[in-house]
Design a protein around this motif. Sequence first.
Motif, short mmCIF file in Angstrom:
data_model
loop_
_atom_site.label_atom_id
_atom_site.label_comp_id
_atom_site.label_asym_id
_atom_site.label_seq_id
_atom_site.Cartn_x
_atom_site.Cartn_y
_atom_site.Cartn_z
N PRO A 60 1.52 0.95 -12.28
CA PRO A 60 1.07 2.27 -12.76
C PRO A 60 2.22 3.21 -13.08
CG PRO A 60 -0.18 1.59 -10.84
CD PRO A 60 0.96 0.63 -10.96
N LEU A 61 3.26 3.19 -12.26
CA LEU A 61 4.40 4.06 -12.49
C LEU A 61 5.16 3.66 -13.75
CD1 LEU A 61 6.18 6.37 -11.54
CD2 LEU A 61 7.45 4.76 -10.12
N THR A 121 3.79 5.37 -5.93
CA THR A 121 3.70 5.36 -7.39
C THR A 121 2.57 6.25 -7.89
OG1 THR A 121 2.34 3.35 -7.26
CG2 THR A 121 4.69 3.05 -7.60
N LEU A 122 1.44 6.29 -7.16
CA LEU A 122 0.36 7.17 -7.57
C LEU A 122 0.74 8.63 -7.39
CD1 LEU A 122 -2.79 5.32 -6.14
CD2 LEU A 122 -2.05 5.48 -8.52
N PHE A 131 11.47 12.99 -4.51
CA PHE A 131 10.41 12.01 -4.34
C PHE A 131 10.86 10.63 -4.83
CE2 PHE A 131 6.24 10.04 -5.07
CZ PHE A 131 5.56 10.46 -3.94
N ASN A 132 11.83 10.62 -5.74
CA ASN A 132 12.33 9.35 -6.27
C ASN A 132 13.03 8.52 -5.20
OD1 ASN A 132 11.45 10.04 -8.86
ND2 ASN A 132 13.37 11.08 -9.34
N ILE A 158 0.84 -1.20 0.00
CA ILE A 158 0.00 0.00 0.00
C ILE A 158 0.87 1.24 0.00
CG2 ILE A 158 -1.73 1.29 1.30
CD1 ILE A 158 -2.81 -1.23 0.01
N PHE A 159 1.94 1.20 0.78
CA PHE A 159 2.91 2.29 0.81
C PHE A 159 3.49 2.51 -0.59
CE2 PHE A 159 7.57 3.11 1.17
CZ PHE A 159 7.52 4.41 1.64
#
Length: 375
Positions: A359-360, A239-240, A257-258, A233-234
């Motif tokens: 998604p990412l 990724t979102l 953020f990466n 979930i983290f």
Amino acid sequence: MQDKDFKDFYGADPVACWLIEKCNLTPVTLGMLSIVITSSLYLIAATVSKTLILHGKPLGLLQDWFAWVWICLLNPVIFGYYLWSFKAIYELIDYLKKSGIVDITEAEINSVSSPYKKSWRQFLALGTAIAFGIWYFYVQRNVANWTGSDGGIPALTGAINGVAIFYAGSILVLNLITNVWLLHELLGKKQGDEKDKKKENKQLNINPLHPDRCGGLGLLSQYSLNTAYLAAIFGTMITLGKYQLISQGIAEEYWYFNLTILLYIPVSLVCFFGPLLAARRGMRKAKEELLGEIAKQFQIEYKRIHTSLSSDGETLKKETAKLQELRSLYTLTNDFPVWPFDVTTFRQYLLSVVTPLLPLVIKLGEYYFKRMVVK
């Protein structure tokens, strides 16, 4: 362990005490309740600030899908796991004690539960949560989502929610770390003289034919898988979040953020294997001791046969058959598990690790493909 012992794990946290004792909430009910409360708070704030629907780059609340992912996914997961982290370790210790897999005394339980009673954990979590709330309030001015729509009430609402969720998240992280330490203490080495650095390893009474296919440690396996789901979930939220930054064209501005993405895989590995390693040594030791005993008996029987080669054929045949039985027993014992999880559990873990990254990967592929086409 009695119910009163459960309080040893959450008693120092006034929020947990209130939720468990006064409100009688379970992890699931707290998670569901958080959706209702947070969505109501956000809708009221959006109505007052007239930001339910906006025309332009800043998104209204009803247009901001990421805000609703946060409300309906991250909030209930963090708050639910917050209470679960207290209850799960209590139930796991209780199971280990009653199952007879390992010898655990009340003195050991009292000793390992002492870190949960430290008040500095709550002050650290609260301080971290407030710092995050302040940072969140100011950073939203540069983000084209609902909380950054006017820099006022929406941002403040998001910051308040951020303080609550970061407090629960900080306690959760501290609990998970302490839980791993506790399991290593209870399953690893016998408690003895503190001056004696070479404590004797505990003997685990593993049942290799247990229906859980984990030697009787299926509950430990499930605990590890649940923490891996939390890491998933983290990873999904990371990724979102990255997906949103790329969509808004500000990904390069928030390059740091990466770093959180790079941390995802190691965190997932620690969440899954950290608790399991507590039992790994004991399971391997138990298996090696059994194999050693069989090998020793095989050697004794082999020498006996070797010294009685002149015996009659029937006697020699019986002795040889015994050697074959020992070899079969050795092969069977060698197949005993040395990890407290089965193939199905490990497959579920791998799936939980990979899924949040999809998604990412798709968005990055789309992003770089468009750049190549433009050039």
